[in-house]
Write a protein that holds these residues in place. Structure first.
Motif, PDB file in Angstrom:
ATOM      1  N   PHE A  72      43.515  26.968  38.867  1.00 52.87           N
ATOM      2  CA  PHE A  72      42.314  27.445  39.545  1.00 52.87           C
ATOM      3  C   PHE A  72      42.288  28.964  39.702  1.00 52.87           C
ATOM      4  O   PHE A  72      41.236  29.551  39.929  1.00 52.87           O
ATOM      5  N   VAL A  73      43.433  29.582  39.590  1.00 50.71           N
ATOM      6  CA  VAL A  73      43.541  31.040  39.688  1.00 50.71           C
ATOM      7  C   VAL A  73      44.411  31.533  38.546  1.00 50.71           C
ATOM      8  O   VAL A  73      45.347  30.844  38.121  1.00 50.71           O
ATOM      9  N   VAL A  74      44.089  32.711  38.025  1.00 53.10           N
ATOM     10  CA  VAL A  74      44.904  33.338  36.996  1.00 53.10           C
ATOM     11  C   VAL A  74      45.416  34.668  37.531  1.00 53.10           C
ATOM     12  O   VAL A  74      44.692  35.398  38.213  1.00 53.10           O
ATOM     13  N   HIS A  75      46.695  34.963  37.260  1.00 49.92           N
ATOM     14  CA  HIS A  75      47.311  36.216  37.692  1.00 49.92           C
ATOM     15  C   HIS A  75      47.429  37.158  36.500  1.00 49.92           C
ATOM     16  O   HIS A  75      47.889  36.763  35.431  1.00 49.92           O
ATOM     17  N   LEU A  76      46.984  38.390  36.708  1.00 55.12           N
ATOM     18  CA  LEU A  76      47.071  39.420  35.672  1.00 55.12           C
ATOM     19  C   LEU A  76      48.146  40.409  36.110  1.00 55.12           C
ATOM     20  O   LEU A  76      47.857  41.354  36.852  1.00 55.12           O
ATOM     21  N   PRO A  77      49.396  40.193  35.680  1.00 54.30           N
ATOM     22  CA  PRO A  77      50.516  40.999  36.199  1.00 54.30           C
ATOM     23  C   PRO A  77      50.387  42.485  35.919  1.00 54.30           C
ATOM     24  O   PRO A  77      50.766  43.304  36.758  1.00 54.30           O
ATOM     25  N   GLU A  78      49.850  42.856  34.738  1.00 53.75           N
ATOM     26  CA  GLU A  78      49.732  44.286  34.435  1.00 53.75           C
ATOM     27  C   GLU A  78      48.767  44.983  35.392  1.00 53.75           C
ATOM     28  O   GLU A  78      48.954  46.136  35.746  1.00 53.75           O
ATOM     29  N   GLU A  79      47.746  44.277  35.798  1.00 53.14           N
ATOM     30  CA  GLU A  79      46.737  44.857  36.694  1.00 53.14           C
ATOM     31  C   GLU A  79      47.011  44.554  38.167  1.00 53.14           C
ATOM     32  O   GLU A  79      46.345  45.094  39.050  1.00 53.14           O
ATOM     33  N   LYS A  80      47.961  43.655  38.428  1.00 48.08           N
ATOM     34  CA  LYS A  80      48.266  43.214  39.790  1.00 48.08           C
ATOM     35  C   LYS A  80      47.016  42.678  40.482  1.00 48.08           C
ATOM     36  O   LYS A  80      46.708  43.021  41.628  1.00 48.08           O
ATOM     37  N   ARG A  81      46.290  41.844  39.750  1.00 50.66           N
ATOM     38  CA  ARG A  81      45.048  41.270  40.267  1.00 50.66           C
ATOM     39  C   ARG A  81      44.998  39.767  39.997  1.00 50.66           C
ATOM     40  O   ARG A  81      45.723  39.258  39.150  1.00 50.66           O
ATOM     41  N   TYR A  82      44.080  39.115  40.717  1.00 53.12           N
ATOM     42  CA  TYR A  82      43.902  37.670  40.594  1.00 53.12           C
ATOM     43  C   TYR A  82      42.422  37.364  40.367  1.00 53.12           C
ATOM     44  O   TYR A  82      41.545  38.002  40.951  1.00 53.12           O
ATOM     45  N   GLY A  83      42.169  36.366  39.516  1.00 53.10           N
ATOM     46  CA  GLY A  83      40.796  35.950  39.241  1.00 53.10           C
ATOM     47  C   GLY A  83      40.714  34.440  39.125  1.00 53.10           C
ATOM     48  O   GLY A  83      41.728  33.732  39.169  1.00 53.10           O
ATOM     49  N   LEU A  84      39.503  33.930  38.956  1.00 58.95           N
ATOM     50  CA  LEU A  84      39.313  32.497  38.795  1.00 58.95           C
ATOM     51  C   LEU A  84      39.942  32.012  37.491  1.00 58.95           C
ATOM     52  O   LEU A  84      39.829  32.678  36.458  1.00 58.95           O
ATOM     53  N   GLY A  85      40.569  30.851  37.547  1.00 55.33           N
ATOM     54  CA  GLY A  85      41.179  30.258  36.366  1.00 55.33           C
ATOM     55  C   GLY A  85      40.235  29.294  35.663  1.00 55.33           C
ATOM     56  O   GLY A  85      39.129  29.027  36.120  1.00 55.33           O
ATOM     57  N   VAL A  86      40.709  28.767  34.557  1.00 55.22           N
ATOM     58  CA  VAL A  86      39.891  27.862  33.738  1.00 55.22           C
ATOM     59  C   VAL A  86      39.469  26.622  34.515  1.00 55.22           C
ATOM     60  O   VAL A  86      38.339  26.138  34.379  1.00 55.22           O
ATOM     61  N   ALA A  87      40.345  26.092  35.355  1.00 55.27           N
ATOM     62  CA  ALA A  87      40.017  24.868  36.092  1.00 55.27           C
ATOM     63  C   ALA A  87      38.808  25.060  36.989  1.00 55.27           C
ATOM     64  O   ALA A  87      37.993  24.142  37.158  1.00 55.27           O
ATOM     65  N   ALA A  88      38.666  26.252  37.558  1.00 58.17           N
ATOM     66  CA  ALA A  88      37.508  26.526  38.416  1.00 58.17           C
ATOM     67  C   ALA A  88      36.220  26.479  37.614  1.00 58.17           C
ATOM     68  O   ALA A  88      35.203  25.927  38.061  1.00 58.17           O
ATOM     69  N   PHE A  89      36.252  27.054  36.404  1.00 61.64           N
ATOM     70  CA  PHE A  89      35.072  27.035  35.561  1.00 61.64           C
ATOM     71  C   PHE A  89      34.762  25.618  35.071  1.00 61.64           C
ATOM     72  O   PHE A  89      33.607  25.232  34.928  1.00 61.64           O
ATOM     73  N   GLU A  90      35.805  24.818  34.823  1.00 64.07           N
ATOM     74  CA  GLU A  90      35.580  23.455  34.361  1.00 64.07           C
ATOM     75  C   GLU A  90      34.894  22.615  35.429  1.00 64.07           C
ATOM     76  O   GLU A  90      34.011  21.810  35.130  1.00 64.07           O
TER      77      GLU A  90
END
Length: 252
Positions: free
Chosen positions: A53-71
């Motif tokens: 449900f959430v994806v972590h972008l380690p290089e940017e140190k940010r979090y966004g919605l994951g694929v499961a949320a869009f599904e």
């Protein structure tokens, strides 16, 4: 938020907050928005990442919605309300242009067709209700992908193996895909020519919800020898108008 708030409520508040953001955000902003300590936010996000449900972008140190949320969002919108709103628009579009029109939604890396309207003498196509095709190879799929935040596109296509070959056409890397999506978003519609079936092309535009997230795409499919190149812009513009009308209905 106090300690008596259920974990499920905290999870939903995180999802709701992320859904209102234009792109991935730092953990500190999430913690502040939902009223959680940093340590609690970290553990909650970790659990949500493991479920997709959430994806972590380690290089940017940010979090966004994951694929499961869009599904889940797509699953809701595939039900009757979306189809009832779109069907009259597709019928009108087909009556005006005399070509087959579709309504499609994203499901992971695939484009799923929900509706199909045909003229009296339609062209035989592989696209039909319930058919799934690689999103990167369809005009509808790319029209929807172009409206997603770049981080979500990267989460969907993290490696070259994520890309499907069908007719040896279409993007095969994330860099190629991003370049195509940027161009198609700029022009307001996506174009696919012989990526799925040789000699058959499509144009598509996306409808978006109140938050600007892509909900569904309206596409028109035709034989390349039936529509001169000089007339395809007019077809694309009419498809864009139908998608804009669906956007207004969704926001209505």
């Amino acid at each position: 938020m106090n300690g008596n708030v259920p974990a499920s409520t905290r999870t939903l508040r995180v999802l709701t907050f992320l859904a209102t953001q234009p792109g991935p955000v730092p953990m500190e902003r999430i913690a502040s928005a939902v009223g959680l300590p940093r340590s609690s936010t970290y553990h909650l996000l970790k659990a949500m990442i493991s479920e997709g449900f959430v994806v972590h972008l380690p290089e940017e140190k940010r979090y966004g919605l994951g694929v499961a949320a869009f599904e889940i969002g797509s699953a809701y919108l595939r039900h009757d309300p979306l189809e009832r709103l779109a069907r009259p628009l597709l019928a009108q579009l087909v009556a005006e242009i005399g070509q087959t029109a579709h309504l499609g939604v994203l499901h992971g890396r695939e484009l799923v067709y929900l509706l199909k309207e045909q003229p009296p003498r339609p062209v035989t196509l592989v696209t039909d209700v319930g058919v799934r095709l690689p999103a990167t190879l369809t005009a509808s799929g790319r029209a929807l992908l172009a409206e997603l935040p770049p981080a979500q596109v990267r989460a969907l296509f993290p490696t070259p193996e994520s890309f499907v070959r069908r007719t040896e056409q279409g993007p095969q890397t994330l860099t190629q895909l991003r370049r195509i999506l940027a161009d198609e978003k700029r022009q307001g519609y996506a174009v696919e020519d012989s990526h799925i079936t040789p000699g058959v092309a499509s144009v598509a535009s996306a409808a978006v919800d109140h938050a600007g997230h892509p909900v569904a795409a309206i596409s028109v499919t035709f034989r390349t020898d039936a529509i001169p190149s000089s007339e395809r812009f007019l077809l694309a513009r009419r498809t864009r108008q139908a998608a804009d009308a669906l956007t207004r209905r969704l926001r209505g």
